[in-house]
Design an enzyme around this catalytic site. Structure first.
Site, PDB file in Angstrom:
ATOM      1  N   GLN A 100      31.949  43.317  37.738  1.00 62.04           N
ATOM      2  CA  GLN A 100      32.485  42.360  36.772  1.00 62.04           C
ATOM      3  C   GLN A 100      31.370  41.958  35.811  1.00 62.04           C
ATOM      4  OE1 GLN A 100      33.404  38.112  37.488  1.00 62.04           O
ATOM      5  NE2 GLN A 100      35.542  38.654  37.110  1.00 62.04           N
ATOM      6  N   TYR A 183      33.973  31.240  30.125  1.00 64.89           N
ATOM      7  CA  TYR A 183      32.697  31.877  29.821  1.00 64.89           C
ATOM      8  C   TYR A 183      32.755  32.513  28.423  1.00 64.89           C
ATOM      9  CZ  TYR A 183      31.889  30.777  34.688  1.00 64.89           C
ATOM     10  OH  TYR A 183      31.746  30.099  35.876  1.00 64.89           O
ATOM     11  N   ARG A 230      39.571  40.524  32.821  1.00 62.19           N
ATOM     12  CA  ARG A 230      40.121  39.304  33.428  1.00 62.19           C
ATOM     13  C   ARG A 230      40.317  38.284  32.309  1.00 62.19           C
ATOM     14  NH1 ARG A 230      39.613  36.534  38.766  1.00 62.19           N
ATOM     15  NH2 ARG A 230      39.317  34.306  38.455  1.00 62.19           N
ATOM     16  N   GLY A 320      40.603  35.991  47.389  1.00 65.30           N
ATOM     17  CA  GLY A 320      39.263  35.458  47.241  1.00 65.30           C
ATOM     18  C   GLY A 320      38.661  34.930  48.525  1.00 65.30           C
ATOM     19  N   ARG A 321      38.711  33.625  48.708  1.00 69.72           N
ATOM     20  CA  ARG A 321      38.002  32.990  49.822  1.00 69.72           C
ATOM     21  C   ARG A 321      38.374  33.529  51.201  1.00 69.72           C
ATOM     22  NH1 ARG A 321      37.832  26.654  47.779  1.00 69.72           N
ATOM     23  NH2 ARG A 321      36.083  26.922  46.318  1.00 69.72           N
TER      24      ARG A 321
END
Length: 351
Positions: A100, A183, A230, A320-321
């Site tokens: 990424q 970002y 993304r 994810g987590r």
């Protein structure tokens, strides 16, 4: 039933995934002081290689893109060599991995890069600061950024393309351009952070110009089959909401539709969030405006993801987590075993 998660899925003629479960990008801040991936990181990713595809933690494309401590880079020879150990570990265990590509824009801090660059300037579309302090280093306050010049933007496009080329040298199967979550690329796509009056601001076409230039440069370097992105059309993280943003993403998604990317990845931490100006959830909005391969994510269980795929809400499920807590997540879901519950303490170790 989650059987559909375990079907192979062809992203394109180049890449076929063993299953529809992706490991989402998870920032762990575990690179060494030169931002080189470590052996512990190679082992961490290697243990999770049963995912159909791993999307690496965000990887900075150049020094002034750093906004968090010990986040890995992909702009030096040593960093490329470090990533080779990671990709080899994943491939040895039968997996695939995308890098990424990341520049944090106004979320960067000169504490991390001023010694290397000789500058304390933080770059962004406009001189609009994000409020708050750097996570894990709360003594560092964000500063007002310097608007990127045309020359800066041209160089950034080249740097994204070079990072993609470096990813291929490092053994990655492709790249995901990080265009989400407040970002740099995302900052160009939202009116709350982009107040330029030149050809990179004011209109949807102009605001999407730099993101599309990055996409096209990466495609030219490594091919569309190995390029993904993304996106966060719903502003919620490091970004104020602005109803005009929808028109920007309407235009951007129409342009991406014609580029035959490997996939578009929904940039959301909780897919239950709804945005008035998108008419509901971010994933539903993207699905309605983009017909190609879509990756859903956002606090979803395997059962929720399986049902959403069956209903054609998206094609692939990013987790994810739970992948942090369960290196064998895919096997546990397939075999119906109980998952280990994630805890914040797990962030401080690579297991």
């Amino acid at each position: 039933m989650t059987d559909n998660l375990f079907q192979p899925f062809a992203l394109n003629e180049t890449i076929t995934l063993n299953n529809r479960i992706l490991m989402a990008p998870l920032t762990r801040c575990m690179a060494d002081d030169d931002l080189v991936p470590t052996q512990a990181m190679a082992e961490y990713y290697g243990r999770r290689a049963e995912a159909g595809l791993i999307i690496s933690e965000a990887v900075i494309i150049r020094p002034d893109g750093q906004g968090y401590p010990n986040t890995p880079g992909l702009f030096t020879a040593a960093q490329v060599e470090g990533w080779k150990k990671v990709t080899q570990a994943v491939h040895d265990n039968g997996g695939k991995i995308f890098a990424q590509l990341w520049h944090t824009g106004r979320v960067a801090h000169p504490h991390f890069f001023s010694a290397a660059t000789g500058s304390k300037a933080v770059m962004a579309p406009s001189a609009i600061a994000v409020e708050g302090t750097v996570p894990r280093m709360r003594e560092l306050e964000y500063q007002t950024p310097t608007p990127a010049t045309h020359e800066d933007i041209e160089q950034l496009v080249e740097d994204y393309a070079q990072a993609a080329a470096n990813a291929m040298i490092a053994g990655f199967d492709g790249v995901e351009i990080h265009g989400a979550n407040g970002y740099l690329i995302d900052q160009f796509l939202h009116y709350g952070s982009n107040q330029r009056s030149d050809e990179f601001g004011e209109t949807p076409e102009n605001m999407a110009r730099f993101p599309l230039a990055v996409v096209d440069a990466v495609i030219a370097e490594i091919g569309q089959d190995r390029t993904a992105i993304r996106l966060s059309p719903g502003a919620y993280f490091n970004m104020p909401a602005e109803p005009r943003d929808r028109a920007v993403f309407d235009y951007l998604l129409a342009q991406l539709e014609n580029r035959n990317l490997a996939f578009v990845h929904v940039g959301i931490f909780d897919d239950a969030l709804e945005f008035d100006y998108l008419g509901g959830r971010a994933s539903s909005y993207i699905r309605a405006n983009y017909s190609k391969t879509l990756v859903g994510v956002g606090s979803l269980t395997a059962e929720m993801g399986s049902a959403a795929i069956a209903e054609n809400q998206y094609d692939l499920l990013a987790i994810g987590r739970p992948f942090i807590a369960n290196p064998d997540y895919v096997a546990r879901v397939r075999e119906g075993k109980e998952l280990v519950e994630y805890s914040e303490e797990m962030l401080m170790s690579l297991v």
